[in-house]
Design a protein around this motif. Structure first.
Motif, mmCIF file in Angstrom:
data_model
loop_
_atom_site.group_PDB
_atom_site.id
_atom_site.type_symbol
_atom_site.label_atom_id
_atom_site.label_comp_id
_atom_site.label_asym_id
_atom_site.label_seq_id
_atom_site.Cartn_x
_atom_site.Cartn_y
_atom_site.Cartn_z
ATOM 1 N N VAL A 121 -40.997 -5.974 23.029
ATOM 2 C CA VAL A 121 -40.334 -4.810 23.614
ATOM 3 C C VAL A 121 -40.026 -5.166 25.066
ATOM 4 O O VAL A 121 -40.936 -5.337 25.885
ATOM 5 N N TRP A 122 -38.746 -5.257 25.353
ATOM 6 C CA TRP A 122 -38.279 -5.794 26.641
ATOM 7 C C TRP A 122 -36.865 -5.308 26.868
ATOM 8 O O TRP A 122 -36.143 -4.994 25.917
ATOM 9 N N VAL A 123 -36.441 -5.223 28.122
ATOM 10 C CA VAL A 123 -35.061 -4.824 28.412
ATOM 11 C C VAL A 123 -34.524 -5.671 29.562
ATOM 12 O O VAL A 123 -35.252 -5.991 30.510
ATOM 13 N N ALA A 124 -33.264 -6.042 29.469
ATOM 14 C CA ALA A 124 -32.638 -6.860 30.513
ATOM 15 C C ALA A 124 -32.185 -5.980 31.678
ATOM 16 O O ALA A 124 -32.195 -4.747 31.596
ATOM 17 N N GLY A 125 -31.812 -6.632 32.773
ATOM 18 C CA GLY A 125 -31.214 -5.924 33.904
ATOM 19 C C GLY A 125 -32.166 -5.535 35.008
ATOM 20 O O GLY A 125 -31.755 -4.886 35.977
ATOM 21 N N PHE A 126 -33.430 -5.922 34.881
ATOM 22 C CA PHE A 126 -34.423 -5.638 35.912
ATOM 23 C C PHE A 126 -35.049 -6.965 36.338
ATOM 24 O O PHE A 126 -35.493 -7.746 35.489
ATOM 25 N N ALA A 127 -35.124 -7.202 37.642
ATOM 26 C CA ALA A 127 -35.626 -8.481 38.131
ATOM 27 C C ALA A 127 -37.000 -8.834 37.567
ATOM 28 O O ALA A 127 -37.205 -9.963 37.106
ATOM 29 N N PRO A 128 -37.973 -7.918 37.566
ATOM 30 C CA PRO A 128 -39.281 -8.296 37.009
ATOM 31 C C PRO A 128 -39.227 -8.606 35.514
ATOM 32 O O PRO A 128 -39.916 -9.505 35.028
ATOM 33 N N MET A 129 -38.397 -7.865 34.781
ATOM 34 C CA MET A 129 -38.259 -8.121 33.347
ATOM 35 C C MET A 129 -37.656 -9.509 33.098
ATOM 36 O O MET A 129 -38.082 -10.241 32.187
ATOM 37 N N GLU A 130 -36.663 -9.862 33.906
ATOM 38 C CA GLU A 130 -36.021 -11.167 33.741
ATOM 39 C C GLU A 130 -37.032 -12.289 33.999
ATOM 40 O O GLU A 130 -37.032 -13.309 33.290
ATOM 41 N N ARG A 131 -37.900 -12.109 34.987
ATOM 42 C CA ARG A 131 -38.913 -13.137 35.277
ATOM 43 C C ARG A 131 -39.927 -13.220 34.143
ATOM 44 O O ARG A 131 -40.406 -14.305 33.801
ATOM 45 N N ARG A 132 -40.284 -12.087 33.575
ATOM 46 C CA ARG A 132 -41.232 -12.080 32.453
ATOM 47 C C ARG A 132 -40.615 -12.740 31.219
ATOM 48 O O ARG A 132 -41.306 -13.397 30.436
ATOM 49 N N GLN A 133 -39.316 -12.582 31.064
ATOM 50 C CA GLN A 133 -38.624 -13.195 29.929
ATOM 51 C C GLN A 133 -38.661 -14.720 30.021
ATOM 52 O O GLN A 133 -38.726 -15.410 28.996
ATOM 53 N N LEU A 134 -38.622 -15.267 31.221
ATOM 54 C CA LEU A 134 -38.706 -16.724 31.376
ATOM 55 C C LEU A 134 -40.029 -17.242 30.820
ATOM 56 O O LEU A 134 -40.078 -18.270 30.138
ATOM 57 N N ALA A 135 -41.113 -16.527 31.126
ATOM 58 C CA ALA A 135 -42.415 -16.919 30.590
ATOM 59 C C ALA A 135 -42.444 -16.774 29.067
ATOM 60 O O ALA A 135 -43.070 -17.584 28.358
ATOM 61 N N TYR A 136 -41.762 -15.756 28.552
ATOM 62 C CA TYR A 136 -41.734 -15.534 27.107
ATOM 63 C C TYR A 136 -41.016 -16.687 26.392
ATOM 64 O O TYR A 136 -41.449 -17.147 25.326
ATOM 65 N N LYS A 137 -39.946 -17.171 27.003
ATOM 66 C CA LYS A 137 -39.222 -18.304 26.400
ATOM 67 C C LYS A 137 -40.102 -19.550 26.346
ATOM 68 O O LYS A 137 -40.099 -20.297 25.353
ATOM 69 N N ASP A 138 -40.870 -19.774 27.408
ATOM 70 C CA ASP A 138 -41.806 -20.902 27.419
ATOM 71 C C ASP A 138 -42.868 -20.728 26.327
ATOM 72 O O ASP A 138 -43.274 -21.690 25.664
ATOM 73 N N PHE A 139 -43.314 -19.507 26.149
ATOM 74 C CA PHE A 139 -44.308 -19.182 25.123
ATOM 75 C C PHE A 139 -43.759 -19.497 23.731
ATOM 76 O O PHE A 139 -44.452 -20.085 22.883
ATOM 77 N N GLN A 140 -42.505 -19.126 23.473
ATOM 78 C CA GLN A 140 -41.900 -19.391 22.168
ATOM 79 C C GLN A 140 -41.815 -20.886 21.883
ATOM 80 O O GLN A 140 -42.059 -21.328 20.759
ATOM 81 N N ALA A 141 -41.489 -21.652 22.931
ATOM 82 C CA ALA A 141 -41.404 -23.103 22.753
ATOM 83 C C ALA A 141 -42.785 -23.716 22.514
ATOM 84 O O ALA A 141 -42.930 -24.676 21.741
ATOM 85 N N LYS A 142 -43.806 -23.149 23.147
ATOM 86 C CA LYS A 142 -45.165 -23.682 23.041
ATOM 87 C C LYS A 142 -45.805 -23.337 21.701
ATOM 88 O O LYS A 142 -46.611 -24.121 21.175
#
Length: 374
Positions: free
Chosen positions: A189-210
């Motif tokens: 559960v996430w939404v784009a367009g907010f600076a903190p959300m965008e930063r959290r999404q970067l960590a999520y992408k790393d998590f998916q790869a790991k």
């Protein structure tokens, strides 16, 4: 005898007049001297440190501060506002809140209003650079100090506070992976367009790869009425995946999302699904402590501390002291396992979670004096 009497009388009168004149001059001279001494003493008193106090700190009293918010939804935001007001009032100032109902055009208008109304300083909570930068530059042109929280603003002379969003996402996602044994199906559960959300999404992408064996089977998010909307959408997903084991966990990038997801799961009796969130308030803590709630952990910064630190940063700007362009607020991980059986509030959380609350970031020695002299 008569002639001598007249002369004697004349001499006597003359002597009396001379003596009276001399006494009068002496009195006038004494009065003049006393008056001058009094004036000098008053002047000395007015310029003495004891009488005048600390002029630098006196100039910081009575400041009018505007708080321009993108949204003020949920208990996290309300506790953040409490922190702002508490610290400004301790410094002898006042706060006016401009809430924008998650409307960036309204937020831009509110910022312009704060500039035009002549506030001494402006605090900004969230928002986007495109909606804020023009208003911030207007404020700077008028000598108004500005400090931003969790918005991607890059303007010289404007400090930006941000939570350690990448760290918060990593803390929750790593625990999710550990609890799930490195595999399973999750909902984001996430939404784009907010600076903190965008930063959290970067960590999520790393998590998916790991963790390739942890599969995302659904993703959604809406910042308008987020708790209720999340609850409704999560209810629909639970119907789509009705069997135990279909969903391992939910990762919610905001506490309002975690509330909605947890309520839907609990009401459906699907508490085998665990919820991991970000941010923390008293209401969130009550849910995490409830042993029947699927929400088991969250990573967060004390919202009151965020408000306090932002105000301190603003007052350093008022005083002309340097600030870092970006100030990162340290986060902690709060899990149900670390909490007592009895209900606690966020003000008590530091007894159980190291690093929670009572942040001293940007708290200078002179601020203690300012708080004590308001």
């Amino acid at each position: 005898m008569k002639k001598w009497g007249k002369v004697s009388l004349t001499l006597l009168v003359a002597i009396i007049l001379v003596i009276a004149s001399a006494c009068g001059n002496k009195t006038n001279n004494n009065n003049s001297a006393n008056s001058e001494a009094s004036n000098n003493a008053a002047a000395e008193a007015s310029t003495s440190p004891e009488a005048s106090g600390n002029s630098e700190l006196d100039a910081l009293k009575g400041k009018k501060v505007a708080l321009v918010m993108q949204f003020n939804t949920g208990t996290f935001s309300s506790q953040y506002v409490e922190g702002v007001k508490e610290q400004v009032e301790k410094f002898g100032g006042s706060v006016q809140v401009f809430a924008s109902d998650n409307d960036l055009a309204k937020m831009s208008s509110n910022l312009d209003a704060a500039v035009n109304q002549g506030f001494d300083g402006i605090l900004i909570d969230h928002g986007q650079a495109g909606a804020l930068e023009q208003g911030i530059k207007k404020a700077q042109a008028k000598g108004i100090k500005v400090v931003v929280f969790d918005a991607d603003v890059k303007i010289d002379g404007v400090p930006v506070l941000q939570q350690d969003n990448k760290s918060m996402a990593e803390l929750t996602l790593e625990q999710l992976a550990k609890d799930a044994g490195g595999k399973g199906n999750i909902v984001k559960v996430w939404v784009a367009g907010f600076a903190p959300m965008e930063r959290r999404q970067l960590a999520y992408k790393d998590f998916q790869a790991k963790y390739p064996d942890i599969k995302e089977i659904a993703a959604f998010g809406n910042a308008n009425n987020p708790a209720m909307d999340t609850q409704a959408q999560m209810e629909a997903i639970l119907k789509q995946y009705p069997n135990k084991g279909d969903i391992t966990a939910v990762w919610a990038a905001w506490d309002e999302f975690a509330k909605g997801a947890a309520r839907a799961i609990q009401q459906a009796g699907r508490t085998e699904i665990k919820v991991y969130g970000i941010d923390m308030s008293d209401e969130d803590l009550q849910m995490i402590q409830d042993k029947n709630s699927p929400w088991v952990a969250s990573a967060a910064v004390d919202p009151k501390d965020i408000g306090r630190v932002q105000v301190r940063t603003l007052y350093k700007e008022f005083k002309g002291e340097p600030n870092d362009p970006i100030l990162v607020l340290n986060a902690v991980y709060v899990s149900r396992d670390a909490l007592p059986a009895e209900q606690v509030s966020t003000t008590q959380l530091s007894q159980y979670v190291d690093g929670w609350g009572s942040s001293t970031q940007n708290y200078e020695d002179w601020m203690k004096e300012l708080e004590g002299s308001k």
